[in-house]
Design a protein around this motif. Sequence first.
Motif, PDB file in Angstrom:
ATOM      1  N   ARG A 101       0.811  -1.222   0.000  1.00 33.67           N
ATOM      2  CA  ARG A 101       0.000   0.000   0.000  1.00 33.67           C
ATOM      3  C   ARG A 101       0.842   1.269   0.000  1.00 33.67           C
ATOM      4  N   TYR A 102       1.896   1.280   0.839  1.00 31.68           N
ATOM      5  CA  TYR A 102       2.665   2.514   1.010  1.00 31.68           C
ATOM      6  C   TYR A 102       4.051   2.465   0.378  1.00 31.68           C
ATOM      7  N   GLY A 103       4.512   1.287  -0.024  1.00 33.87           N
ATOM      8  CA  GLY A 103       5.803   1.159  -0.681  1.00 33.87           C
ATOM      9  C   GLY A 103       6.944   1.686   0.166  1.00 33.87           C
ATOM     10  N   GLY A 104       7.800   2.477  -0.482  1.00 33.93           N
ATOM     11  CA  GLY A 104       8.963   3.010   0.215  1.00 33.93           C
ATOM     12  C   GLY A 104       8.613   3.946   1.351  1.00 33.93           C
ATOM     13  N   GLY A 105       7.412   4.538   1.305  1.00 33.40           N
ATOM     14  CA  GLY A 105       6.985   5.417   2.394  1.00 33.40           C
ATOM     15  C   GLY A 105       6.969   4.705   3.733  1.00 33.40           C
ATOM     16  N   ALA A 106       6.685   3.404   3.714  1.00 40.29           N
ATOM     17  CA  ALA A 106       6.691   2.627   4.958  1.00 40.29           C
ATOM     18  C   ALA A 106       8.102   2.519   5.505  1.00 40.29           C
ATOM     19  N   VAL A 107       9.089   2.407   4.615  1.00 38.12           N
ATOM     20  CA  VAL A 107      10.494   2.352   5.042  1.00 38.12           C
ATOM     21  C   VAL A 107      10.884   3.696   5.652  1.00 38.12           C
ATOM     22  N   PHE A 108      10.480   4.774   5.010  1.00 39.37           N
ATOM     23  CA  PHE A 108      10.784   6.124   5.503  1.00 39.37           C
ATOM     24  C   PHE A 108      10.176   6.334   6.891  1.00 39.37           C
ATOM     25  N   ALA A 121      13.809  -2.908   8.083  1.00 40.39           N
ATOM     26  CA  ALA A 121      14.760  -3.357   7.053  1.00 40.39           C
ATOM     27  C   ALA A 121      14.660  -4.864   6.840  1.00 40.39           C
ATOM     28  N   TRP A 122      14.567  -5.625   7.932  1.00 41.15           N
ATOM     29  CA  TRP A 122      14.391  -7.081   7.835  1.00 41.15           C
ATOM     30  C   TRP A 122      13.127  -7.406   7.041  1.00 41.15           C
ATOM     31  N   LEU A 123      12.037  -6.720   7.397  1.00 38.27           N
ATOM     32  CA  LEU A 123      10.764  -7.009   6.738  1.00 38.27           C
ATOM     33  C   LEU A 123      10.801  -6.631   5.262  1.00 38.27           C
ATOM     34  N   ALA A 124      11.461  -5.518   4.935  1.00 42.12           N
ATOM     35  CA  ALA A 124      11.581  -5.126   3.521  1.00 42.12           C
ATOM     36  C   ALA A 124      12.384  -6.163   2.745  1.00 42.12           C
ATOM     37  N   GLY A 125      13.453  -6.673   3.338  1.00 41.14           N
ATOM     38  CA  GLY A 125      14.243  -7.720   2.694  1.00 41.14           C
ATOM     39  C   GLY A 125      13.459  -9.003   2.543  1.00 41.14           C
ATOM     40  N   ALA A 126      12.743  -9.386   3.597  1.00 41.56           N
ATOM     41  CA  ALA A 126      11.947 -10.619   3.556  1.00 41.56           C
ATOM     42  C   ALA A 126      10.830 -10.520   2.532  1.00 41.56           C
ATOM     43  N   ASP A 127      10.304  -9.298   2.339  1.00 37.91           N
ATOM     44  CA  ASP A 127       9.222  -9.090   1.371  1.00 37.91           C
ATOM     45  C   ASP A 127       9.749  -8.904  -0.050  1.00 37.91           C
ATOM     46  N   ARG A 128      11.081  -8.953  -0.206  1.00 34.00           N
ATOM     47  CA  ARG A 128      11.731  -8.828  -1.514  1.00 34.00           C
ATOM     48  C   ARG A 128      11.483  -7.473  -2.174  1.00 34.00           C
ATOM     49  N   MET A 129      11.414  -6.416  -1.361  1.00 32.41           N
ATOM     50  CA  MET A 129      11.346  -5.081  -1.941  1.00 32.41           C
ATOM     51  C   MET A 129      12.617  -4.851  -2.761  1.00 32.41           C
ATOM     52  N   ALA A 130      12.481  -4.216  -3.911  1.00 33.36           N
ATOM     53  CA  ALA A 130      13.649  -3.939  -4.756  1.00 33.36           C
ATOM     54  C   ALA A 130      14.673  -3.133  -3.960  1.00 33.36           C
TER      55      ALA A 130
END
Length: 198
Positions: A101-108, A121-130
């Motif tokens: 839903r929020y993409g990179g905004g969630a990381v920010f 960061a772990w979750l972004a890696g596990a979710d295979r975000m580019a």
Amino acid sequence: MSVFDVAGQLGYVALPVAVAVESAGVPVPGEATLIAAAVLAAHGQMDIYAVVALATLGAIAGDNVGYLLGQRLGRRALVARGPARRLRRRALDAAAALFARYGGGAVFAGRFVGVGRIAIAWLAGADRMAWRRFAAWNAAGSAAWAVIVGGAAYLLGSAGAHWIALAGIVIALAAVAHLWWSSYRGRRAGRDPADVSL
């Protein structure tokens, strides 16, 4: 040389290390170290520009380590047999919905929330975000976090920075409550909680 001088000199090493370790997924007080360093800078024992730069670099480095670990181990670790397996699976599903839903905004935004700094960061890696997308949003979030939290502690003292930290806790609780409510509504409607949008 005073105790504050010693603390200031050690801070240039302790700050990026603590922030990087927290960002990589280990629950150490990275933000508290940033606040302490900024308060020392306000008393002339450290340079505030160096504090902000070191915190930013530590956050970026640690988050990239967390991303790589999440990409290689995260999903396997989160769904492995053991205590709270269902809760871990839900966390992974919620993260997938959040990124969808929020993409990179969630990381920010995750950089400003206590649990987010450790897990995003772990979750972004596990979710295979580019990785490029992750790296860009992560760098922006890390810099903004270091400037805002470090600047608040420098200008207002530790009390001012703690108000920012408190706001992060409130946002985290609101997000958890929203996820729980969405999951609850999904179960009542007979849908998979992972399919419920945030």
